[in-house]
Design a protein around this motif. Structure first.
Motif, PDB file in Angstrom:
ATOM      1  N   CYS A  30       6.795   1.829  -0.816  1.00 28.50           N
ATOM      2  CA  CYS A  30       8.180   2.237  -0.636  1.00 28.50           C
ATOM      3  C   CYS A  30       8.421   3.691  -1.019  1.00 28.50           C
ATOM      4  N   GLY A  31       7.588   4.577  -0.584  1.00 28.40           N
ATOM      5  CA  GLY A  31       7.868   5.998  -0.777  1.00 28.40           C
ATOM      6  C   GLY A  31       7.374   6.573  -2.087  1.00 28.40           C
TER       7      GLY A  31
ATOM      8  N   PHE B 199       0.824  -1.192   0.000  1.00 29.66           N
ATOM      9  CA  PHE B 199       0.000   0.000   0.000  1.00 29.66           C
ATOM     10  C   PHE B 199       0.868   1.255   0.000  1.00 29.66           C
ATOM     11  N   SER B 200       1.890   1.225   0.819  1.00 30.28           N
ATOM     12  CA  SER B 200       2.699   2.438   0.912  1.00 30.28           C
ATOM     13  C   SER B 200       3.759   2.497  -0.176  1.00 30.28           C
TER      14      SER B 200
ATOM     15  N   GLN C  63       4.519   6.693  -3.056  1.00 28.76           N
ATOM     16  CA  GLN C  63       3.268   7.387  -2.762  1.00 28.76           C
ATOM     17  C   GLN C  63       3.509   8.851  -2.408  1.00 28.76           C
ATOM     18  N   LEU C  64       4.761   9.197  -2.227  1.00 34.10           N
ATOM     19  CA  LEU C  64       5.043  10.583  -1.869  1.00 34.10           C
ATOM     20  C   LEU C  64       5.285  11.453  -3.097  1.00 34.10           C
TER      21      LEU C  64
END
Lengths: 1138, 428
Positions: free
Chosen positions: B21-22, B18-19, B24-25
């Motif tokens: 590994c970054g 879901f996140s 999503q930023l």
């Protein structure tokens, strides 16, 4: 039909004696019919309570006649019940041991009959409030000291039962514990015995029995030292293990106020937390500052974490109506269990980049094991605007006199004669016989408000629930202003098995706010609109239509028209929910995963009818909607273990949060008639847009707590946040913190068991991100810059790839001291907070193409001292509970990019070495009393005797921006709150005061002072005090047309006032109805109260409300735009527990 | 593996996915793009953006500023007891918000224009490159004309900079404007639609610029070129100021409601007017008396609505916006008339005839100049000319009683504070 009410294995009957075995009893209460019936009875009770408070008591006699042979006791009791109405309470098993008796009595008193029945029985009885309680006789009856049997209940101050509290008879081994309902019985004790009541986390009490057979004992929570657990970031911690600075407020019925949200609840309760209203209208925004100004950017608000979800600091509105509304007011204050404020870096830094302004943890209520509790609270009351006499305007004659004096002075001074193009004509009152109109009175009212809240809670060993529903209706003190709010909440948790428990917290709200113009940046702020009217004008023409502003008939917007010809509402639907699962991997290690969301749908609707000044004669509708989704996924692992003397507690976590905003807005004009009010019928759309933007954050965090022998505490934490708002190379920030504590009172040498002392110290870093737009690091080219229906783009921001976190390093040292077994507690903290890389939209010279660039602009320092004292004093029959807190905070800007002072807003400056919030204005020395006093440069600009004399700092004869000085500050020297609750028998009286000292307030709305600059009416006091000749005034200038030097556009000390105040925030008087009575109506607790909020204000401030401030932004701090003041409220309320 | 570990593994795996590994930023705006990602294809959109920004950023009152401080207008509504002197004194203060907004607005538009020039230089299509460059130069000249007439010498920015710049001299600014307009005349597209910049638009502005500097004959020559080009004819006010197709306008900003926040109409109409406005300014009695009964401009220029005098050139009120005319042929007639001196009387009388007035024959240059000036006041009312006409002809002190300092606008206090290299104008 049978009826019964059961408690604790006893059975009470009203029409028949109906003993039950334990098992039958259980089957019975599980019967759905019974539950329904119970509910119905309780609801009936509520209504009975509300409407028929005076229920006539015992009506039947107490004489018994009976003749029976070999009758069983149950038989006899049945007969007595029939004749007297007395209930019998007993245990089935016990009565079985009794023997049958013969009885023959005629019109004998009940007691005599009962004594006969109980003669030689293995049990005895007591009578309590028309109930005969039968208990075993476990010791021989002492003839000399009649033993008594006591029934009682132990509650917290807020009325929650305390199950498991211990009650010991002093000097004896006799003791008992309270049951799940907080109730206990003690049989056969001496009537002068002393009971020692103890409960973990509460202050122990000694109660003298003095022959009473029923006791209601309330214990006060020991919030300072010994007590219980405190909510911290990502978990809870024992109070005794905490070595950082955390302030807690737990609402209860004595300290509750009729507020809409948790931010208002905190006001004045926690040292170092300052809450001010930006306006007194329902749902208006509040400004919360924790330990002073945290940041230069407009957002100075703390991070709110509601049941574990960090919520975004967004406004409740979309800006169509020019005033920010408070998203926190959508919550239900009744659902709040506790508010914990993480003040220092050590406690807050676990929230890393959002923690600089402090963190407010809001925990909602949950159920506890035991019988279901039903709580009903409600209040209704009235509100009005206070201190309106401060705005008494000059009457028509005085007004005309002053204006004409101004005009004459102008024409004379400039030598203009009639017929001259520059000659200004004088005015006259067109309606000389009309009485003065009180325009404020036309648009204000006595408002009504009411609130009803119902909650049920309870649970078993494994499942717990709390369910509530609330309704609030709060009218504003302006006509047509009304907020309605509906709340519903379900909190449940369940232990599935030995290693898994799951839970869900939900919070749903719908609010509908019917608004009136009260913002300062939309031209219709109502109070100024009312004051701008000439007092000889009226709102309606003789034919009933409006006088329209901007005409000779009415100079400014008609405020009545502004309210009546618009339909403005703000609808908010909010679902805040969090689901979690907790897995016990081993005895010491657990893993928690949670998924939370905060979904908000907003409709910001503004419809001006064709008769509204802004309706363009055709009707105009702004309809904007936003869906904000805040999604958070969090995983934490927790390891807790005790190694002989060492307790360790480790936390490791990961969190990902994304906030998405989706907007749509349509602006339509040309509506067939005012009753058409949706855009589908608009003949023309002047704007239609949709937008979408998001921010996200990924975080890793960890914490380690060590406690050795409960004496030495060490707490380490680290958080790393990565934010989409920064360039990839500058994306991650690290926020470490450490704190240590020494509980001296746990040292062997400390031999005073009744006092506690803990020393604490901490140091750590926190960050701030809210000053940064979603994509601030990128040089952006925006769309929507269209021309001739062709799409166009333009460069909208520079971008600043160097942009980085605003970071604060904070040192905190403090101690907690508890005396007299927790009856008196003292907490004090000193802190120094250095904030670097302050984020600010730095004003920039216009030749760059932009007026500001978001930059890391400088550094500042806050240092301060805060203290809180709380005490519980037993003054014999009166219990006095007192809480006092105070904080002294100093602010200083320590560095600034370029080191040059920055003029910001109208009245403020950023200057190294000075406070942020300093007023940077001209100093009024007085009034020129003669023309000869006026320096030449000013004389040439038309300044004469009677005009304001400012200090010419650089001595060049001119008054210009270089003559501005720092003269006062919007920051107070100290602020705080003082609450006192007195409990006498069933009465309770609370007096809660808040205070602020040493802050100045700038009166930005200064229309009342213009004295001839335009046709604005003036305050009567200013008109009467005006300069009319030498030595007539040294404070108020002459009336002069067309002079900006005297007007509000010369920002000077003339408009700066001492804003110190002492406010009697809340005074409430409550009465708890006696239990003996409540038993009859099957209510376990009932309190009625009357409460006055904002009862009284002690201040030198000459206008309405020194506390109403537009913002904490350094550009407008401490400015009064004459927005709606906080209303004065009187409420009547009732709290019921079943 | 017990069930609890299985669940745990699933949760951890899901969270990591879901996140992402970054990744999503890495979020990007939907309404904006990173400037560095723009390509040649975006230049036309940039050009539209320039039209939009030049039109919008200088703010509402900039377009009628010279009427406001030129004695044509007085405060409407609340303060209107007559007397424009007091209003002018009040506005001409370094701390006045309108003045700062205009300063920032023109430089903000310039920023976009300079960017367009840089971007256009990369274009491969030579003709389009020339055209866009020409349009950019026109806008730069237009912006600097507005700056120099207000403040005198201002910093000349050939390219964007965040550095603080000192003021150039007034003469340098005028010469820069001429250079820019020359480039515009050479490169801008030929006239086809008066809502777009053309060679003619550049010529019309050049003619105004020459006149401002007292280069009368050069101004007249340029004006005559346009008058005699055959592309334009004097047309009726009821067309020009009611957004109808007409033959008079040379260049106008379209100022569509959905694309603009510039609404001149609300400055002039009252709230009681059918389309409603804020009535910030009203015409002075002198202005109300400017027009004779036969003057065809009268009804469109001014009106009296329920007893209140209003400017009537911008009809939309709060219901929308109206085009903002930059150059039209009547101005060329007037420039030609003024530039030629008495020899240009024909042009003056041709215009008068078109407007329903009889021919005049003033005696002597001063009387003739006054007649031209009066005609300019009538023709160009509420189009932003009056104050500077009085200033450039050195009549402001005598006609409307301005002080020496008031012949220039003050440099805004804000700008002086933020850029210490700037010198204030004398007298402020």
């Amino acid at each position: 039909m049978y009826k019964f009410y059961a408690k604790n294995g006893y059975c009470i009957t009203s029409s028949a004696i109906y003993p039950l075995s334990e098992k039958r009893w259980l089957t019975f209460i599980k019967n759905p019919d019974f539950k329904k019936w119970l509910m119905r009875i309780k609801l009936t009770c509520i209504f009975l309570m509300a409407f028929f408070l005076q229920i006539s008591l015992a009506s039947r006699g107490q004489q018994v006649s009976m003749m029976k042979k070999k009758a069983s006791l149950t038989e006899i009791f049945k007969e007595i019940k029939k004749q007297t109405g007395y209930d019998f309470v007993y245990k089935y098993e016990l009565l079985k041991k009794g023997k049958s008796i013969d009885i023959d009595v005629k019109n004998r008193p009940l007691k005599e009959v009962l004594n006969k029945c109980f003669d030689e029985q293995p049990f005895t009885y007591s009578i309590e409030n028309k109930t005969v309680i039968i208990v075993p006789a476990n010791k021989p009856v002492n003839v000399i000291v009649a033993p008594i049997n006591i029934k009682g209940r132990v509650n917290s101050d807020s009325g929650q039962p305390l199950p498991g509290a211990s009650i010991q008879v002093k000097g004896s081994s006799k003791a008992t514990m309270t049951d799940v309902n907080g109730e206990f019985t003690l049989a056969g004790i001496e009537d002068n015995a002393i009971l020692v009541v103890k409960y973990l986390g509460f202050i122990s009490r000694e109660i003298e029995v003095k022959g009473q057979t029923t006791l209601s004992i309330s214990l006060s929570e020991n919030t300072q030292l010994l007590g219980g657990v405190t909510v911290v970031g990502y978990g809870t911690q024992k109070r005794s293990d905490i070595s950082s600075s955390i302030g807690t407020f737990k609402p209860n019925e004595n300290n509750t106020r009729p507020v809409l949200g948790p931010d208002e609840m905190m006001q004045g309760r926690i040292a170092g937390v300052v809450v001010t209203s930006s306006s007194g209208i329902p749902g208006g925004k509040n400004r919360v500052s924790i330990r002073g100004i945290g940041s230069l950017s407009a957002s100075n608000e703390p991070l709110y974490v509601i049941d574990g979800i960090p919520v975004t600091p967004s406004d409740a509105d979309l800006g169509n109506f020019g005033q920010s509304m408070n998203a926190l007011s959508e919550l239900n204050p009744n659902d709040i269990e506790s508010i914990d404020v993480l003040k220092d870096a050590a406690s807050a830094s676990i929230y890393g980049s959002r923690a600089t302004n402090g963190v407010v943890l809001i925990t909602t209520k949950s159920g506890s094991k035991g019988k279901g509790q039903i709580t009903v609270t409600g209040y209704t009351g009235i509100q009005e605007m206070a201190r309106l006499h401060k705005l008494k305007m000059a009457d028509p004659d005085l007004y005309v006199t002053v204006i004409n004096e101004a005009v004459d002075n102008y024409n004379m001074q400039n030598g203009f004669a009639q017929g001259d193009g520059k000659y200004v004509n004088s005015i006259s009152n067109p309606y000389p016989n009309r009485p003065a109109t009180d325009w404020l009175d036309l648009i204000t009212r006595t408002a009504h408000s009411s609130n009803l809240n119902l909650s049920v809670s309870g649970g078993t060993e494994k499942s717990k629930y709390y369910i509530s529903g609330g309704y609030t209706n709060q009218q504003g003190t302006f006509i047509d202003n009304e907020l309605k709010k509906y709340n519903a909440k379900v909190n449940i948790s369940n232990e599935i098995n030995s290693w898994l428990d799951i839970g869900l917290n939900t919070n749903f709200s719908y609010s509908n706010n019917n608004r009136v113009p009260s913002g300062y940046n939309l031209g219709t702020n109502l109070i100024p609109r009312a004051l701008e009217q000439r007092t000889f004008d009226v709102p309606y023409k003789p034919d009933g239509s409006y006088y329209v502003g901007g005409t000779n008939e009415l100079l400014n917007h008609n405020p009545v028209q502004a309210i009546m010809e618009e339909k403005v509402y703000l609808d908010n639907y909010r679902l805040l929910a969090n689901a979690y699962a907790n897995i016990k991997i081993s005895k010491d290690l657990s893993f928690k995963t949670s998924f939370g969301s905060d979904l908000i749908h907003t409709q910001d609707y503004v419809y001006y009818t064709n008769s509204h000044p802004y309706g363009a004669g055709v009707g105009k509708l702004y309809d904007d909607r936003k869906l904000q989704t805040n999604i958070i996924l969090e995983n934490t692992a927790n390891y807790k273990r005790k190694f002989s003397d060492l307790n360790v507690d480790f936390l490791l976590g990961h969190s990902y949060q994304k906030v998405n905003n989706s907007l749509i807005g349509v602006e339509g004009i040309k509506f067939p008639s005012p009753s058409f009010d949706v855009n589908v019928v608009a003949a023309e759309f002047t704007e239609a847009m949709t937008n979408l933007y998001a921010t996200s954050m990924q975080s890793f965090f960890g914490r380690a707590n060590f406690s050795w022998k409960n004496r030495y505490l060490l707490n380490l934490s680290l958080r790393s946040d990565g934010s989409s708002r920064f360039a990839p190379e500058n994306r991650y920030g690290y926020f470490p913190a450490a704190s240590a504590g020494w509980t001296i009172s746990n040292e062997p040498f400390w031999n005073n068991s009744k006092s506690d002392l803990k020393l604490r110290a901490s140091y750590g870093s926190t960050g701030n991100i809210e000053g940064v737009n979603a994509f601030a690091y990128q040089a952006l080219t925006g769309g929507g810059y269209n021309y001739n229906n062709q799409s166009g783009i333009a460069i909208t921001s520079f971008g600043n790839r160097q942009l980085t976190w605003e970071k604060a390093n904070q040192f905190n040292a403090g101690f907690d001291l508890g005396l007299f077994g927790g009856a008196l507690n003292f907490t004090a903290d000193y802190f120094i907070k250095n904030t670097n890389n302050l984020l600010y939209s730095k004003p920039t010279h216009g030749t760059t193409g932009f007026t500001s660039i978001i930059s890391n602009i400088g550094s500042m320092r806050n240092n301060g001292f805060e203290a809180a004292i709380s005490g519980n004093v037993d003054l014999g029959s009166v219990k006095w509970k007192s809480d006092f807190n105070i904080s002294f905070i100093k602010n200083k800007l320590t560095a600034l990019l370029d080191d040059e002072p920055l003029l910001i807003g109208r009245t403020h400056v950023l200057k190294v070495g000075e406070e942020v919030g300093s007023f940077y204005i001209y100093k009024q020395l007085g009034i020129f009393q003669s023309d000869s006093e006026v320096p030449k440069a000013q004389y040439d600009k038309g300044i004469r005797a009677g005009d304001v004399k400012y200090e010419d700092v650089n001595g060049d004869g001119k008054i210009d921006v270089s003559d501005r000085q720092i003269l006062g500050s919007a920051n107070p020297d100290f602020t705080g709150g003082f609450n006192n609750t007195f409990i006498y028998k069933n009465f309770d009286l609370s007096v809660f005061m808040t205070f602020s000292y040493g802050n100045e307030v700038y009166e930005t709305w200064a229309g009342g002072y213009r004295l001839g600059n335009g046709l604005w009416p003036m305050l009567e006091s200013e008109a009467l005090n005006r300069w009319t000749g030498p030595n007539t005034s040294n404070t108020t200038p002459r009336a002069i047309w067309g002079n900006t030097v005297n007007s509000s556009s010369s920002y000077s000390t003339r408009f700066l006032h001492d804003g110190s105040y002492l406010r009697f925030r809340t005074v409430s008087l409550g009465y708890t109805l006696p239990e003996s009575f409540l038993k009859k109506i099957k209510v376990s607790k009932m309190r009625v109260y009357v409460q006055a909020d904002n009862l009284f204000l002690v201040t030198k401030y000459p206008l309405l409300d020194p506390e109403v401030n537009i913002s904490l932004s350094p550009t407008t701090m401490g400015e009064d735009f004459l927005m709606s003041p906080q209303p004065r409220t009187i409420n009547f309320g009732v709290n019921l527990n079943f | 593996m017990s069930i609890r570990y299985k669940i745990l593994n699933v949760i951890i795996a899901a969270s990591v996915l879901f996140s992402g590994c970054g990744k999503q930023l890495d979020l990007y705006p939907h309404s904006q793009v990173a400037t560095e990602s723009l390509t040649e294809k975006d230049i036309e959109a940039f050009l539209n953006g320039v039209y939009n920004m030049v039109q919008n950023t200088p703010t509402n009152s900039s377009y009628v500023m010279f009427d406001i401080i030129g004695g044509n207008l007085v405060r409407g509504g609340a303060s209107g007891l007559g007397g424009y002197g007091e209003m002018i004194n009040d506005i001409l203060q370094p701390e006045n918000g309108n003045i700062a907004a205009q300063w920032n607005g023109y430089y903000s538009a310039l920023y976009q224009v300079n960017n367009l020039l840089v971007s256009a230089s990369k274009l491969e299509n030579a003709q389009r490159k020339a055209e866009i460059t020409g349009i950019s130069h026109y806008f730069r000249a237009y912006i600097y004309y507005n700056l120099v007439t207000r403040w005198g010498g201002v910093p000349i920015l050939n390219e964007n900079t965040t550095e603080k710049k000192a003021r150039n001299s007034e003469a340098e600014v005028w010469s820069f404007i001429e250079t820019e307009l020359t480039a515009a005349i050479d490169n801008a597209p030929a006239f086809s639609n008066y809502y777009y910049v053309s060679k003619d638009a550049a010529k019309a502005l050049m003619s105004r610029v020459k006149l401002a500097q007292g280069k009368k004959s050069e101004a007249a020559v340029l004006a005559e070129e346009l008058i005699t080009s055959g592309r334009y004819q004097l047309d009726g006010f009821e067309k020009i100021f009611r957004a109808q197709q007409n033959s008079e306008v040379i260049f106008s900003l379209l100022n569509q409601t959905v694309e603009s926040g510039i609404n001149l109409s609300v400055l002039f109409y009252t709230y009681a007017h059918p389309v409603s406005g804020s009535y910030n300014y009203k015409p002075t009695p002198e202005v109300m008396n400017l027009f004779g009964a036969t003057d065809t401009r009268k009804a469109i220029s001014v009106d009296t609505y329920s007893g209140l005098d209003v400017i009537n050139k911008y009809p939309s009120g709060q219901t929308g916006t109206d085009p903002i005319i930059v150059s039209r042929l009547a101005e060329m007639y007037l420039i030609s008339a003024e530039g030629q001196g008495l020899a240009g009387l024909n042009r003056l009388n041709e215009l008068r005839a078109k407007r329903g007035l009889t021919a005049i024959s003033p005696v002597g240059e001063p009387a003739y100049l006054d007649a031209v000036l009066l005609e300019r006041r009538r023709e160009l009312l509420a189009e932003g000319f009056r104050w500077y006409d009085l200033v450039r002809l050195n009549k402001a002190k005598q006609e409307i009683g301005l002080t020496e300092a008031q012949l220039k606008l003050p440099i805004p206090t804000r700008e002086l504070l933020l850029n210490t290299l700037l010198e204030p104008n004398d007298g402020y």
